[in-house]
Design a protein around this motif. Structure first.
Motif, PDB file in Angstrom:
ATOM      1  N   LEU A 103       0.902  -8.167   2.172  1.00 49.72           N
ATOM      2  CA  LEU A 103       1.640  -7.177   2.948  1.00 49.72           C
ATOM      3  C   LEU A 103       2.208  -7.871   4.179  1.00 49.72           C
ATOM      4  O   LEU A 103       1.492  -8.599   4.869  1.00 49.72           O
ATOM      5  CB  LEU A 103       0.727  -6.032   3.396  1.00 49.72           C
ATOM      6  CG  LEU A 103       0.055  -5.210   2.305  1.00 49.72           C
ATOM      7  CD1 LEU A 103      -0.890  -4.182   2.924  1.00 49.72           C
ATOM      8  CD2 LEU A 103       1.087  -4.515   1.438  1.00 49.72           C
ATOM      9  N   ASP A 104       3.466  -7.624   4.441  1.00 47.75           N
ATOM     10  CA  ASP A 104       4.105  -8.258   5.593  1.00 47.75           C
ATOM     11  C   ASP A 104       3.700  -7.602   6.904  1.00 47.75           C
ATOM     12  O   ASP A 104       3.484  -8.268   7.905  1.00 47.75           O
ATOM     13  CB  ASP A 104       5.632  -8.211   5.451  1.00 47.75           C
ATOM     14  CG  ASP A 104       6.124  -9.053   4.280  1.00 47.75           C
ATOM     15  OD1 ASP A 104       5.500 -10.095   3.991  1.00 47.75           O
ATOM     16  OD2 ASP A 104       7.116  -8.653   3.649  1.00 47.75           O
ATOM     17  N   ASP A 105       3.608  -6.285   6.897  1.00 54.00           N
ATOM     18  CA  ASP A 105       3.300  -5.542   8.115  1.00 54.00           C
ATOM     19  C   ASP A 105       1.919  -4.912   8.023  1.00 54.00           C
ATOM     20  O   ASP A 105       1.470  -4.526   6.948  1.00 54.00           O
ATOM     21  CB  ASP A 105       4.337  -4.436   8.336  1.00 54.00           C
ATOM     22  CG  ASP A 105       5.745  -4.999   8.531  1.00 54.00           C
ATOM     23  OD1 ASP A 105       5.874  -6.028   9.217  1.00 54.00           O
ATOM     24  OD2 ASP A 105       6.688  -4.400   7.985  1.00 54.00           O
ATOM     25  N   TYR A 106       1.290  -4.783   9.179  1.00 56.25           N
ATOM     26  CA  TYR A 106       0.002  -4.120   9.248  1.00 56.25           C
ATOM     27  C   TYR A 106       0.193  -2.637   8.919  1.00 56.25           C
ATOM     28  O   TYR A 106       1.013  -1.965   9.545  1.00 56.25           O
ATOM     29  CB  TYR A 106      -0.607  -4.304  10.641  1.00 56.25           C
ATOM     30  CG  TYR A 106      -2.029  -3.868  10.749  1.00 56.25           C
ATOM     31  CD1 TYR A 106      -3.041  -4.594  10.125  1.00 56.25           C
ATOM     32  CD2 TYR A 106      -2.380  -2.747  11.474  1.00 56.25           C
ATOM     33  CE1 TYR A 106      -4.362  -4.205  10.223  1.00 56.25           C
ATOM     34  CE2 TYR A 106      -3.699  -2.351  11.585  1.00 56.25           C
ATOM     35  CZ  TYR A 106      -4.684  -3.082  10.957  1.00 56.25           C
ATOM     36  OH  TYR A 106      -5.993  -2.691  11.047  1.00 56.25           O
ATOM     37  N   LEU A 136      -6.505  -3.372   3.395  1.00 56.50           N
ATOM     38  CA  LEU A 136      -6.890  -4.422   4.344  1.00 56.50           C
ATOM     39  C   LEU A 136      -7.037  -5.769   3.648  1.00 56.50           C
ATOM     40  O   LEU A 136      -6.665  -6.809   4.187  1.00 56.50           O
ATOM     41  CB  LEU A 136      -8.182  -4.035   5.066  1.00 56.50           C
ATOM     42  CG  LEU A 136      -8.018  -2.913   6.084  1.00 56.50           C
ATOM     43  CD1 LEU A 136      -9.366  -2.342   6.483  1.00 56.50           C
ATOM     44  CD2 LEU A 136      -7.237  -3.391   7.291  1.00 56.50           C
ATOM     45  N   TYR A 137      -7.559  -5.741   2.421  1.00 60.27           N
ATOM     46  CA  TYR A 137      -7.677  -6.967   1.631  1.00 60.27           C
ATOM     47  C   TYR A 137      -6.291  -7.555   1.353  1.00 60.27           C
ATOM     48  O   TYR A 137      -6.065  -8.754   1.509  1.00 60.27           O
ATOM     49  CB  TYR A 137      -8.415  -6.678   0.321  1.00 60.27           C
ATOM     50  CG  TYR A 137      -8.534  -7.876  -0.581  1.00 60.27           C
ATOM     51  CD1 TYR A 137      -9.606  -8.749  -0.448  1.00 60.27           C
ATOM     52  CD2 TYR A 137      -7.584  -8.142  -1.569  1.00 60.27           C
ATOM     53  CE1 TYR A 137      -9.727  -9.861  -1.272  1.00 60.27           C
ATOM     54  CE2 TYR A 137      -7.691  -9.244  -2.395  1.00 60.27           C
ATOM     55  CZ  TYR A 137      -8.765 -10.105  -2.243  1.00 60.27           C
ATOM     56  OH  TYR A 137      -8.882 -11.205  -3.052  1.00 60.27           O
ATOM     57  N   LEU A 138      -5.359  -6.712   0.929  1.00 55.55           N
ATOM     58  CA  LEU A 138      -3.993  -7.174   0.655  1.00 55.55           C
ATOM     59  C   LEU A 138      -3.347  -7.745   1.916  1.00 55.55           C
ATOM     60  O   LEU A 138      -2.632  -8.746   1.861  1.00 55.55           O
ATOM     61  CB  LEU A 138      -3.148  -6.039   0.087  1.00 55.55           C
ATOM     62  CG  LEU A 138      -3.515  -5.569  -1.313  1.00 55.55           C
ATOM     63  CD1 LEU A 138      -2.752  -4.291  -1.658  1.00 55.55           C
ATOM     64  CD2 LEU A 138      -3.262  -6.648  -2.345  1.00 55.55           C
ATOM     65  N   TYR A 139      -3.624  -7.123   3.046  1.00 53.25           N
ATOM     66  CA  TYR A 139      -3.090  -7.624   4.315  1.00 53.25           C
ATOM     67  C   TYR A 139      -3.705  -8.990   4.653  1.00 53.25           C
ATOM     68  O   TYR A 139      -2.999  -9.919   5.049  1.00 53.25           O
ATOM     69  CB  TYR A 139      -3.355  -6.607   5.430  1.00 53.25           C
ATOM     70  CG  TYR A 139      -2.847  -7.068   6.768  1.00 53.25           C
ATOM     71  CD1 TYR A 139      -1.480  -7.055   7.054  1.00 53.25           C
ATOM     72  CD2 TYR A 139      -3.722  -7.517   7.744  1.00 53.25           C
ATOM     73  CE1 TYR A 139      -1.005  -7.488   8.283  1.00 53.25           C
ATOM     74  CE2 TYR A 139      -3.259  -7.950   8.966  1.00 53.25           C
ATOM     75  CZ  TYR A 139      -1.901  -7.934   9.235  1.00 53.25           C
ATOM     76  OH  TYR A 139      -1.448  -8.385  10.451  1.00 53.25           O
ATOM     77  N   GLU A 140      -5.025  -9.093   4.467  1.00 48.23           N
ATOM     78  CA  GLU A 140      -5.705 -10.358   4.764  1.00 48.23           C
ATOM     79  C   GLU A 140      -5.179 -11.499   3.891  1.00 48.23           C
ATOM     80  O   GLU A 140      -5.040 -12.630   4.345  1.00 48.23           O
ATOM     81  CB  GLU A 140      -7.214 -10.209   4.549  1.00 48.23           C
ATOM     82  CG  GLU A 140      -7.986 -11.495   4.831  1.00 48.23           C
ATOM     83  CD  GLU A 140      -9.475 -11.293   4.755  1.00 48.23           C
ATOM     84  OE1 GLU A 140     -10.051 -11.582   3.687  1.00 48.23           O
ATOM     85  OE2 GLU A 140     -10.057 -10.824   5.742  1.00 48.23           O
ATOM     86  N   SER A 187      -9.306  -4.124  13.793  1.00 44.52           N
ATOM     87  CA  SER A 187      -9.145  -3.462  15.092  1.00 44.52           C
ATOM     88  C   SER A 187      -9.485  -4.439  16.212  1.00 44.52           C
ATOM     89  O   SER A 187      -8.788  -4.516  17.220  1.00 44.52           O
ATOM     90  CB  SER A 187     -10.043  -2.227  15.191  1.00 44.52           C
ATOM     91  OG  SER A 187      -9.630  -1.246  14.285  1.00 44.52           O
ATOM     92  N   PHE A 188     -10.549  -5.191  16.006  1.00 47.71           N
ATOM     93  CA  PHE A 188     -10.986  -6.170  17.004  1.00 47.71           C
ATOM     94  C   PHE A 188      -9.964  -7.298  17.121  1.00 47.71           C
ATOM     95  O   PHE A 188      -9.579  -7.690  18.223  1.00 47.71           O
ATOM     96  CB  PHE A 188     -12.363  -6.717  16.610  1.00 47.71           C
ATOM     97  CG  PHE A 188     -12.981  -7.609  17.649  1.00 47.71           C
ATOM     98  CD1 PHE A 188     -13.474  -7.071  18.832  1.00 47.71           C
ATOM     99  CD2 PHE A 188     -13.071  -8.972  17.449  1.00 47.71           C
ATOM    100  CE1 PHE A 188     -14.043  -7.895  19.790  1.00 47.71           C
ATOM    101  CE2 PHE A 188     -13.645  -9.797  18.406  1.00 47.71           C
ATOM    102  CZ  PHE A 188     -14.129  -9.257  19.577  1.00 47.71           C
ATOM    103  N   LYS A 189      -9.510  -7.804  15.986  1.00 48.92           N
ATOM    104  CA  LYS A 189      -8.512  -8.882  15.975  1.00 48.92           C
ATOM    105  C   LYS A 189      -7.226  -8.462  16.686  1.00 48.92           C
ATOM    106  O   LYS A 189      -6.609  -9.248  17.379  1.00 48.92           O
ATOM    107  CB  LYS A 189      -8.154  -9.241  14.520  1.00 48.92           C
ATOM    108  CG  LYS A 189      -8.652 -10.546  14.044  1.00 48.92           C
ATOM    109  CD  LYS A 189      -8.122 -10.775  12.629  1.00 48.92           C
ATOM    110  CE  LYS A 189      -8.518 -12.127  12.143  1.00 48.92           C
ATOM    111  NZ  LYS A 189      -8.076 -12.383  10.790  1.00 48.92           N
ATOM    112  N   ARG A 190      -6.836  -7.226  16.469  1.00 50.03           N
ATOM    113  CA  ARG A 190      -5.578  -6.719  17.024  1.00 50.03           C
ATOM    114  C   ARG A 190      -5.767  -6.074  18.400  1.00 50.03           C
ATOM    115  O   ARG A 190      -4.842  -5.525  18.959  1.00 50.03           O
ATOM    116  CB  ARG A 190      -4.954  -5.728  16.047  1.00 50.03           C
ATOM    117  CG  ARG A 190      -4.570  -6.366  14.713  1.00 50.03           C
ATOM    118  CD  ARG A 190      -4.188  -5.350  13.663  1.00 50.03           C
ATOM    119  NE  ARG A 190      -3.236  -4.365  14.107  1.00 50.03           N
ATOM    120  CZ  ARG A 190      -1.911  -4.544  14.127  1.00 50.03           C
ATOM    121  NH1 ARG A 190      -1.399  -5.684  13.732  1.00 50.03           N
ATOM    122  NH2 ARG A 190      -1.104  -3.575  14.548  1.00 50.03           N
TER     123      ARG A 190
END
Length: 181
Positions: free
Chosen positions: A51-54, A43-47, A93-96
């Motif tokens: 990472l391009d995709d969730y 999740l940190y890498l995504y933030e 989860s909330f954001k998405r």
């Protein structure tokens, strides 16, 4: 991501090892050496846009394991890691606009454990995470401004050897959570 094929290959190999270990239920649940730390790191890498995709598939598998645990039976350090992962997961989860990944009974037990931490703990990071989680779950507090910070999740002095020459990256030691960072 950095443009250097050596690092790209290393990151790709590590990612494949992580996916395989998660698929085979090879790792413990804890934050320092297991699924919670890996999930939080992803999740940190995504933030941070590494990472391009969730990474929904990996996170869903981790959530299945989280849903099986009993927060009341965890030691304080383990519940702190669980709170850290859950807060990060709930943030996205909330954001998405996704449905929560856990059962109602797990959520209720997590809230009860959070209240116990607030009443009995001296650990300010654990108390902050517990308060934040309760506020989110009961009042739909917006977690989008919450910055993912590893120092809120683990005690570096207890988790890592003092001398960095003894640090090993990989899946079977405390550096697993930060080796991707």
């Amino acid at each position: 991501y950095c443009g250097c094929s050596l690092w790209d290959d290393l990151a790709s190999d590590l990612w494949e090892q992580i996916e395989q270990a998660i698929k085979e239920d090879f790792l413990p649940l804890n934050f320092e050496e297991g699924l919670l730390g890996i999930g939080w790191s992803i999740l940190y890498l995504y933030e941070k846009k590494f990472l391009d995709d969730y990474p929904e598939t990996i996170l869903s598998k981790i959530d299945q394991n989280v849903n099986k645990c009993s927060p009341h039976r965890l030691e304080e350090n383990d519940i702190k890691g669980l709170l850290c992962y859950c807060a990060a997961r709930l943030k996205y989860s909330f954001k998405r606009k996704e449905k929560f990944a856990w059962s109602q009974s797990f959520i209720e037990e997590l809230l009860m454990s959070s209240k116990t931490i607030i009443e009995n703990s001296n650990n300010s990071e654990a108390i902050t995470l517990a308060l934040m989680l309760i506020d989110f779950m009961e009042n739909k507090y917006d977690l989008s401004d919450w910055e993912l910070s590893l120092s809120k999740c683990i005690d570096f002095k207890q988790t890592f050897p003092q001398n960095a020459m003894y640090w090993e990256s990989g899946l079977c030691n405390p550096v697993a959570s930060v080796s991707m960072l």
